[in-house]
Motif scaffolding. Structure first.
Motif, PDB file in Angstrom:
ATOM      1  N   ASP A 341       2.603 -22.577  65.448  1.00 28.65           N
ATOM      2  CA  ASP A 341       1.766 -23.701  65.023  1.00 28.65           C
ATOM      3  C   ASP A 341       2.215 -24.987  65.731  1.00 28.65           C
ATOM      4  O   ASP A 341       3.408 -25.291  65.795  1.00 28.65           O
ATOM      5  CB  ASP A 341       1.891 -23.887  63.503  1.00 28.65           C
ATOM      6  N   GLY A 342       1.248 -25.710  66.263  1.00 33.56           N
ATOM      7  CA  GLY A 342       1.565 -26.948  66.982  1.00 33.56           C
ATOM      8  C   GLY A 342       2.005 -26.740  68.415  1.00 33.56           C
ATOM      9  O   GLY A 342       2.391 -27.707  69.083  1.00 33.56           O
ATOM     10  N   ASN A 497      -3.664 -27.650  72.341  1.00 31.12           N
ATOM     11  CA  ASN A 497      -2.824 -27.684  71.146  1.00 31.12           C
ATOM     12  C   ASN A 497      -3.307 -26.579  70.200  1.00 31.12           C
ATOM     13  O   ASN A 497      -4.498 -26.510  69.873  1.00 31.12           O
ATOM     14  CB  ASN A 497      -2.941 -29.057  70.487  1.00 31.12           C
ATOM     15  N   VAL A 499      -3.442 -24.837  66.671  1.00 29.83           N
ATOM     16  CA  VAL A 499      -3.283 -25.076  65.229  1.00 29.83           C
ATOM     17  C   VAL A 499      -3.537 -23.751  64.520  1.00 29.83           C
ATOM     18  O   VAL A 499      -4.649 -23.214  64.572  1.00 29.83           O
ATOM     19  CB  VAL A 499      -4.265 -26.157  64.727  1.00 29.83           C
ATOM     20  N   GLU A 529      -2.868 -38.679  69.666  1.00 29.97           N
ATOM     21  CA  GLU A 529      -3.378 -38.727  68.300  1.00 29.97           C
ATOM     22  C   GLU A 529      -4.079 -37.428  67.901  1.00 29.97           C
ATOM     23  O   GLU A 529      -4.177 -37.122  66.707  1.00 29.97           O
ATOM     24  CB  GLU A 529      -4.362 -39.904  68.159  1.00 29.97           C
ATOM     25  N   THR A 532      -1.733 -31.845  66.611  1.00 27.87           N
ATOM     26  CA  THR A 532      -1.195 -31.459  65.307  1.00 27.87           C
ATOM     27  C   THR A 532       0.134 -30.762  65.535  1.00 27.87           C
ATOM     28  O   THR A 532       0.183 -29.700  66.171  1.00 27.87           O
ATOM     29  CB  THR A 532      -2.166 -30.525  64.571  1.00 27.87           C
ATOM     30  N   TRP A 533       1.202 -31.344  65.021  1.00 22.45           N
ATOM     31  CA  TRP A 533       2.533 -30.761  65.205  1.00 22.45           C
ATOM     32  C   TRP A 533       2.801 -29.734  64.106  1.00 22.45           C
ATOM     33  O   TRP A 533       2.091 -29.667  63.098  1.00 22.45           O
ATOM     34  CB  TRP A 533       3.607 -31.844  65.178  1.00 22.45           C
ATOM     35  N   HIS A 534       3.828 -28.956  64.297  1.00 27.24           N
ATOM     36  CA  HIS A 534       4.243 -27.998  63.280  1.00 27.24           C
ATOM     37  C   HIS A 534       4.540 -28.751  61.982  1.00 27.24           C
ATOM     38  O   HIS A 534       5.034 -29.875  61.987  1.00 27.24           O
ATOM     39  CB  HIS A 534       5.480 -27.235  63.765  1.00 27.24           C
ATOM     40  N   SER A 535       4.211 -28.105  60.849  1.00 23.76           N
ATOM     41  CA  SER A 535       4.352 -28.772  59.549  1.00 23.76           C
ATOM     42  C   SER A 535       5.783 -29.242  59.291  1.00 23.76           C
ATOM     43  O   SER A 535       5.998 -30.201  58.542  1.00 23.76           O
ATOM     44  CB  SER A 535       3.912 -27.822  58.437  1.00 23.76           C
ATOM     45  N   ASN A 538       6.215 -32.931  60.034  1.00 27.79           N
ATOM     46  CA  ASN A 538       5.481 -33.930  59.237  1.00 27.79           C
ATOM     47  C   ASN A 538       4.699 -34.910  60.112  1.00 27.79           C
ATOM     48  O   ASN A 538       4.698 -36.121  59.865  1.00 27.79           O
ATOM     49  CB  ASN A 538       6.442 -34.693  58.323  1.00 27.79           C
ATOM     50  N   GLN A 539       4.047 -34.383  61.111  1.00 31.16           N
ATOM     51  CA  GLN A 539       3.190 -35.160  62.010  1.00 31.16           C
ATOM     52  C   GLN A 539       3.933 -36.303  62.705  1.00 31.16           C
ATOM     53  O   GLN A 539       3.338 -37.308  63.089  1.00 31.16           O
ATOM     54  CB  GLN A 539       1.981 -35.718  61.269  1.00 31.16           C
TER      55      GLN A 539
END
Length: 879
Positions: A341-342, A497, A499, A529, A532-535, A538-539
């Motif tokens: 993810d991310g 990216n 997601v 912007e 979406t980064w890995h959770s 936290n962005q």
């Protein structure tokens, strides 16, 4: 644990191509040893061949105990998602055949084989494409030839190389889709080889730009332990070093075949894998070709189960090369894709092709009987078996044929065209447009066409090359497709990216582009912007540095460390750093100085003695008070100018002295306030001239007293010197010399406003530069000379008998004057700025006040408070 790892390696080994340098067999379960079970053929006037890579195979060493046989195991479908590559070619051919403006009266067909990611099978099936019969008989043609005109494939550099070595002999155009070129100089070694992929150097350049954009300078590199991985590292690492990016490690994924041959190396491979997955490095750059990704996915899966460190492995940013299209082998259904993810990856630029999704929605196992791939794909993708299958499993359902492709997770199959499928689609379109140009040239060049007799029956492969090299067209998605001088796609790469979601679905979001055809400065673009980064992050943009940043106010200190690693030292006094991770601190401009934290320059305060500050205001009030007192004394003397005490001591000189003292007090005001050119001209010269006149008056008064007493002696000749003429001569002569000095000073090197940037920290001293300090000290020296003479004469006359004798008071006043100005010189030289000016103002006021107080206040006391003493009788009586 070692046993479990061994089983893991066996499964992984089943997914990989054979080891190089060995004779091998491909094990299968069919009767005819020469039959190829998986192919897809569609008739047409001209045939386009394709070499896809769908299946894997188990490689056995050949012992020459029996004739070589070709055997396959159906369960080893490598990646179900790659079936889209076959469908993209089928759709492209269908679209061309249905277009009446493209190749009228000529139909395109295709023949698709699988390379099995194996060198021997790639060669064998390339020869199958060239053969006009079911058996491989090169260089043999019959009336029922299939008229192969061009070939597209393969998807990796090894397969492309194996194909090119054969197709190049026959000068058959090969439009490959491999991201990495099979050799360094493709057009020089393979004249019939083209790539519908941009040059991989753009991808490496984009990686360096991407890392620099996010200030990631401490990364890990992962690649396969083969020639491709070595080429990847040798190309990328120098480029990263040039841009100031360090590598924490450069790991190669383990060679599974080597591990099986040498069981003692299992722990070493496990340790290397552990260092990649559990490393604290937050950014991993991965050469995402199949072998690397297969090994990497198995490592992640293995460690997440055995070590319980799934969270550690997930907290990373994966940067993948364009070979990655987020595909999982069917054996990997249980792997949580949220590990990636991310992730960011480079991808061959693609756009949505109109009608492709609808084409996929109509697909079912019976839609094309000639398709030898769809059956095994359907079973693997939907994890089911057809009723006529030879395999039987209790826990596997029966395929109905009505399953929907859109229900599959994206990691197994996508309904939108992937980058590699888009490349295959463009390859077919490029071949079709090339054929269209060849046939169109028949109308424009009838003589040439007649001599060559161009038609689909006698069209030769080599006749496509002049047109294919310069092909340029707009595809149905609106993209311009053209080849550059190296036979590669004149385009760039997209930055994707990824997601992911818990149900194994994902979104691919285009967040940037590396485009070598763009305007200078716009080749690399990224929309931060949109990422979406890995959770876990936290962005917040992850931090990938060797150590914490050196914040403003500090600079890097590198001693015996990699160039990306450093300590942070505070900036020396007087220097700043205003950005993170600066190599050096620097000085501020002259009109600025560092703030407390030494991270920015702030304007210096103008430093001068101002009327608005307490010190300047106090001195101004004091100067005005003294001048007012002088005016009052002048008024008293004027009112009582006929009294004996005023007449007795040459009232002309008295008035002149009082006026000079009044001006002396007021001249100190020139030293207060912002220096300007006029005030700088007037300060010292006004002070020097007025004081020289004042001291000359005192000297004249003293000499007058002495001469007056000497003239009273009988027969004295000095009587003729006593009078106003002599005193005026003294007054004018002494002050004239000072005037000459000041005129010379103003004419040669006059004072001027100046700024002293360095003497006081944080302040700019606004001062009057004296221009010529020698002439300034000449003015002071001459003034001191007059004061000493006056003091000497008054000292000798202090005991003369006279009730109103001024000699005593003049002696004391000149003593005060000399002391003040003697102490002025060291004080003046040891101070700076407004305090230097304060010293001079204080000296002017103190010396003037000494003259006023010592000479005139005793007389005022008699005039005002003791008028009985201010009489001629008292004067005569004393004498």
């Amino acid at each position: 644990m070692a046993a479990m790892f061994l089983w893991l390696l066996v499964f992984l080994w089943l997914q990989l191509p054979s080891a190089k340098g060995k004779e091998d067999n491909v094990v299968c379960a069919i009767t005819d040893p020469f039959q190829i079970p998986y192919e897809y053929f569609q008739k047409g006037d001209l045939i386009i061949g394709e070499m896809t890579s769908q299946l894997g195979c188990v490689i056995e060493e050949l012992h020459f105990s029996e004739p070589p046989k070709t055997k396959f195991i159906d369960q080893l479908l490598a990646i179900s998602k790659k079936y889209q590559h076959v469908l993209s070619l089928v759709f492209a051919v269908k679209e061309i055949n249905e277009n009446p403006k493209m190749l009228p009266n000529v139909s395109l067909g295709f023949h698709i084989y699988d390379s099995y990611t194996n060198a021997r099978m790639t060669h064998q099936n390339t020869l199958n494409l060239l053969s006009t019969t079911e058996k491989i008989i090169p260089n043999f043609k019959c009336d029922k030839q299939k008229n192969l005109i061009a070939v597209t494939g393969g998807l990796d550099s090894d397969t492309s190389f194996h194909m090119a070595t054969i197709l190049g002999i026959y000068k058959i155009p090969q439009v490959a889709n491999c991201v990495v070129a099979p050799v360094s100089s493709v057009q020089f070694q393979f004249h019939s080889f083209y790539r519908m992929v941009p040059n991989e150097q753009y991808q490496y350049r984009g990686m360096a730009h991407l890392l620099l954009h996010f200030q990631w300078t401490w990364v890990g590199i992962v690649a396969s332990d083969d020639d491709n991985g070595e080429k990847f590292m040798q190309t990328l690492m120098p480029m990263l070093y040039q841009h100031g990016i360090c590598t924490a490690f450069n790991e190669k994924t383990p060679s599974i075949s080597h591990a099986l041959d040498n069981f003692s190396s299992l722990e070493l491979i496990r340790a290397k894998s552990f260092s990649v997955i559990v490393s604290e490095v937050k950014v991993l750059v991965v050469c995402a070709e199949p072998q690397t990704m297969t090994a990497l996915i198995w490592m992640i899966y293995f460690f997440s189960l055995l070590e319980g460190i799934a969270e550690i492995s997930m907290a990373k940013v994966w940067i993948m090369t364009a070979e990655w299209d987020f595909s999982l082998e069917t054996l990997h259904r249980g792997i949580d894709i949220q590990v990636f993810d991310g992730a960011l990856s480079f991808a061959i630029h693609s756009n949505a092709i109109l009608g492709f999704t609808e084409f996929l929605q109509l697909l079912h196992p019976d839609s094309a009987k000639e398709d030898g791939f769809i059956g095994i794909f359907w079973q693997q993708a939907f994890n089911c078996l057809f009723s006529d299958s030879n395999e039987h499993h209790k826990n596997i359902t029966t395929c109905t044929g009505q399953e929907k492709l859109e229900s599959l997770p994206g990691a197994l199959f996508e309904m939108s065209m992937t980058g590699q499928s888009y490349s295959i689609y463009n390859s077919v379109q490029a071949i079709a447009h090339t054929l269209h140009k060849v046939y169109s040239s028949r109308t424009n060049h009838r003589t040439i066409a007649h001599s060559l007799r161009l038609n689909h029956r006698n069209l030769q492969h080599w006749q496509l090359h002049p047109f294919l090299k310069h092909i340029s067209f707009n595809n149905s998605a609106g993209d311009t497709v053209s080849l550059d001088e190296n036979g590669e796609l004149a385009s760039g790469f997209d930055i994707i990216n990824w997601v992911t979601f818990p149900n194994q679905s994902f979104l691919r979001v285009k967040v940037g582009r590396i485009d070598p055809q763009a305007l200078p400065g716009q080749e690399f673009t990224v929309n931060q912007e949109a990422i979406t980064w890995h959770s876990t992050f936290n962005q917040v943009v992850p931090l990938a540095v060797c150590n914490a940043h050196c914040y403003p106010g500090y600079s890097k200190k590198k001693e015996g460390k990699p160039f990306c690693c450093y300590d942070c030292d505070p900036c020396p006094d007087g220097m700043i750093s205003n950005q993170k991770d600066m190599n050096y601190c620097f000085k501020c401009q002259e009109d600025k100085f560092p703030n407390k934290h030494q991270d920015q320059c702030i304007p210096k305060i103008l430093h001068f003695l101002s009327f608005s500050e307490p010190l300047g205001l106090s001195l101004a009030v004091l100067a005005l008070s003294f001048s007012l007192n002088t005016a009052l004394v002048f008024g008293v003397f004027t009112k009582h100018h006929k009294t004996p005490i005023v007449k007795a001591n040459n009232w002309d000189l008295t008035y002149s002295l009082l006026i000079c003292l009044f001006l002396c007090f007021l001249s100190s005001l020139l030293f207060i306030g912002h220096p300007h050119i006029v005030t700088c001209y007037l300060r010292q010269t006004t002070f020097g001239i007025i004081f020289s006149v004042a001291v000359s008056c005192v000297l004249a008064k003293t000499i007058t007293v002495v001469l007056a007493f000497m003239a009273t002696k009988p027969g004295s000749r000095i009587r003729k010197w006593v009078g106003k003429r002599f005193t005026n001569c003294i007054l004018l002569g002494c002050s004239f010399i000072q005037n000459i000095i000041c005129v010379v000073w103003l004419s040669t090197a006059p004072p001027f406003p100046d700024f002293d940037m360095h003497s006081l920290a944080g302040e700019i001293i606004v001062e009057c530069n004296e221009g010529s300090f020698s002439l300034f000290y000449c003015v002071l020296g001459y003034l001191g000379f007059l004061a000493i003479i006056s003091f000497t004469v008054a000292f000798h006359a202090r005991k003369l008998p006279d009730s109103f004798n001024e000699a005593k008071f003049i002696t004391f006043s000149m003593l005060v004057f000399c002391i003040v100005w003697l102490s002025f010189v060291p004080s003046y030289l040891s101070t700076k700025g407004k305090y230097m000016v304060t010293v001079e103002i204080f000296s002017i006021l103190a010396s003037s006040a000494g003259l006023l107080g010592c000479i005139f206040f005793p007389k005022c006391y008699i005039i005002i408070l003791r008028p009985d003493l201010n009489s001629k009788g008292h004067l005569i009586r004393r004498n």
